[in-house]
Motif scaffolding. Structure first.
Motif, PDB file in Angstrom:
ATOM      1  N   TYR A  19       0.861  -1.175  -0.017  1.00 37.68           N
ATOM      2  CA  TYR A  19      -0.318   0.098   0.381  1.00 37.68           C
ATOM      3  C   TYR A  19       1.182   1.087  -0.260  1.00 37.68           C
ATOM      4  O   TYR A  19       1.932   1.701   0.056  1.00 37.68           O
ATOM      5  N   CYS A  50       1.550   2.767   3.671  1.00 30.57           N
ATOM      6  CA  CYS A  50       1.763   2.044   4.313  1.00 30.57           C
ATOM      7  C   CYS A  50       4.008   1.685   4.919  1.00 30.57           C
ATOM      8  O   CYS A  50       4.385   1.490   4.075  1.00 30.57           O
ATOM      9  N   PRO A  51       4.378   2.358   5.769  1.00 29.63           N
ATOM     10  CA  PRO A  51       5.745   2.409   6.550  1.00 29.63           C
ATOM     11  C   PRO A  51       6.234   1.405   6.560  1.00 29.63           C
ATOM     12  O   PRO A  51       7.651   0.978   5.962  1.00 29.63           O
ATOM     13  N   PHE A  52       5.699  -0.289   6.509  1.00 30.33           N
ATOM     14  CA  PHE A  52       6.501  -1.260   6.843  1.00 30.33           C
ATOM     15  C   PHE A  52       6.812  -1.579   4.469  1.00 30.33           C
ATOM     16  O   PHE A  52       7.612  -1.774   4.343  1.00 30.33           O
ATOM     17  N   ARG A 102       9.399   1.183   3.801  1.00 30.65           N
ATOM     18  CA  ARG A 102      11.116   1.090   4.541  1.00 30.65           C
ATOM     19  C   ARG A 102      11.709  -0.313   3.554  1.00 30.65           C
ATOM     20  O   ARG A 102      12.506  -0.365   3.206  1.00 30.65           O
ATOM     21  N   TYR A 127      -7.573  -1.129  -1.053  1.00 31.82           N
ATOM     22  CA  TYR A 127      -7.843  -2.111   0.361  1.00 31.82           C
ATOM     23  C   TYR A 127      -8.836  -2.158  -0.028  1.00 31.82           C
ATOM     24  O   TYR A 127      -8.597  -3.298   1.279  1.00 31.82           O
ATOM     25  N   LYS A 137      -4.183 -11.066   4.982  1.00 33.81           N
ATOM     26  CA  LYS A 137      -4.467 -10.296   4.389  1.00 33.81           C
ATOM     27  C   LYS A 137      -3.160  -8.991   4.508  1.00 33.81           C
ATOM     28  O   LYS A 137      -3.496  -8.730   5.841  1.00 33.81           O
ATOM     29  N   GLN A 138      -2.291  -8.714   3.928  1.00 33.33           N
ATOM     30  CA  GLN A 138      -1.274  -8.360   4.561  1.00 33.33           C
ATOM     31  C   GLN A 138      -0.167  -7.689   3.298  1.00 33.33           C
ATOM     32  O   GLN A 138       0.442  -8.745   2.590  1.00 33.33           O
ATOM     33  N   VAL A 139       0.499  -6.400   3.682  1.00 36.22           N
ATOM     34  CA  VAL A 139       1.907  -6.212   2.548  1.00 36.22           C
ATOM     35  C   VAL A 139       2.517  -5.625   3.794  1.00 36.22           C
ATOM     36  O   VAL A 139       2.514  -5.509   4.625  1.00 36.22           O
ATOM     37  N   PRO A 140       3.891  -5.495   3.208  1.00 39.51           N
ATOM     38  CA  PRO A 140       4.414  -5.610   1.639  1.00 39.51           C
ATOM     39  C   PRO A 140       5.108  -7.163   1.693  1.00 39.51           C
ATOM     40  O   PRO A 140       5.161  -8.158   2.682  1.00 39.51           O
ATOM     41  N   ALA A 176       7.018 -12.270   3.765  1.00 37.47           N
ATOM     42  CA  ALA A 176       5.547 -11.562   4.036  1.00 37.47           C
ATOM     43  C   ALA A 176       6.265 -10.509   5.065  1.00 37.47           C
ATOM     44  O   ALA A 176       5.407 -10.219   5.585  1.00 37.47           O
ATOM     45  N   GLU A 177       7.357 -10.628   5.588  1.00 36.42           N
ATOM     46  CA  GLU A 177       7.155  -9.366   7.145  1.00 36.42           C
ATOM     47  C   GLU A 177       8.703  -8.684   6.382  1.00 36.42           C
ATOM     48  O   GLU A 177       9.854  -8.829   5.377  1.00 36.42           O
ATOM     49  N   SER A 178       8.785  -7.191   6.429  1.00 35.15           N
ATOM     50  CA  SER A 178       9.986  -6.352   6.278  1.00 35.15           C
ATOM     51  C   SER A 178      11.288  -6.056   6.223  1.00 35.15           C
ATOM     52  O   SER A 178      11.949  -6.564   5.964  1.00 35.15           O
ATOM     53  N   LYS A 183     -12.132  -0.516   9.547  1.00 35.39           N
ATOM     54  CA  LYS A 183     -10.239  -1.310  10.044  1.00 35.39           C
ATOM     55  C   LYS A 183     -11.002  -0.129  11.189  1.00 35.39           C
ATOM     56  O   LYS A 183      -9.680  -0.482  11.565  1.00 35.39           O
ATOM     57  N   LYS A 184      -9.593   1.160  10.949  1.00 34.96           N
ATOM     58  CA  LYS A 184      -8.931   2.045  11.664  1.00 34.96           C
ATOM     59  C   LYS A 184      -9.298   3.074  12.569  1.00 34.96           C
ATOM     60  O   LYS A 184      -8.691   2.998  13.469  1.00 34.96           O
TER      61      LYS A 184
END
Ligand code: GSH
Length: 209
Positions: free
Chosen positions: A6, A9-11, A14, A33, A46-49, A60-62, A124-125
């Motif tokens: 996204y 998304c900060p992840f 980075r 989204y 449902k996850q990025v990055p 799937a983990e930054s 969601k947020k």
């Protein structure tokens, strides 16, 4: 290699920072989204990055993705975050949410092109603690906290001494600070702003303006 993200998304940011700094070529795809299917089909959530390597393996983990990029580039950098950056990040995350949550879905970001995507975000947020209208009304107070964080960032990154910034530390600080550009009320220290702008050009990761 393909990287699902996204834009807000900060992840994701980075990971893109590190790819940019290490000249790792990537095909970056921003998913909507409200898209519950794309990453679910690949990793069951449902996850990025989310990186799909050339051999088809999904990461799937930054920090795992960054470690993989460091190995690919045969760089001497590591994913060991310095304590000052780790502590700053812990303090910066709530202010980032307070600034970003009520704003990002109203910006021209690719993950929020449809009403359905914007509604999925709010559903969601938004919470009692992070009520979007209340957060917007409290902008002056939140901006003042963020301005302190920006000043701390200048010291932590030693921007005035021209010391090289450790890859992982720069990635974390840049990815959080870029989200603060979404509130024009925030006053930036010029040294930090210049660093953000030059790094944005170098890594091709835009600021969230
Ligand atoms: N520990 C993960 C965290 C990734 C994460 O929290 N990603 C968020 C976006 S910033 C996400 O995909 N959330 C799912 C959603 O918002 O539906 C990492 O470091 O990559």
């Amino acid at each position: 290699m393909k990287l699902y993200i996204y834009e807000h998304c900060p992840f994701s940011a980075r990971v893109r920072y590190v790819a940019g700094m290490l000249n790792i070529p990537l095909t970056v795809t921003c998913i909507a989204y409200d898209d519950d299917k794309t990453t679910n089909a690949l990793i069951g959530t449902k996850q990025v990055p989310l990186l799909i390597k050339d051999d088809g393996e999904a990461l799937a983990e930054s920090l795992d993705i960054i470690q993989y990029f460091i190995e690919l580039a045969q760089s001497s950098e590591t994913i060991e975050i310095s304590k000052a950056v780790f502590d700053w990040q812990k303090n910066a995350f709530l202010p980032l949410q307070k600034i970003g949550y009520p704003r990002w879905s109203n910006m021209a970001l690719p993950e929020f092109e449809t009403d359905s995507a914007r509604q999925a975000w709010r559903a969601k947020k938004e919470s009692d603690e992070l009520n979007f209208d209340a957060l917007l009304q409290d902008t002056a107070n939140i901006a003042s906290d963020v301005e302190s964080l920006i000043k701390q960032a200048k010291t932590i990154l030693q921007l005035e001494t021209n010391q090289p910034v450790r890859l992982i530390d720069g990635a974390i600080m840049f990815s959080i600070l870029r989200g603060f550009f979404s509130a024009p009320e925030i006053k930036w220290d010029n040294t930090v702003k210049d660093w953000m702008e030059s790094v944005s050009v170098k890594t091709h990761v835009s600021l969230l303006k």
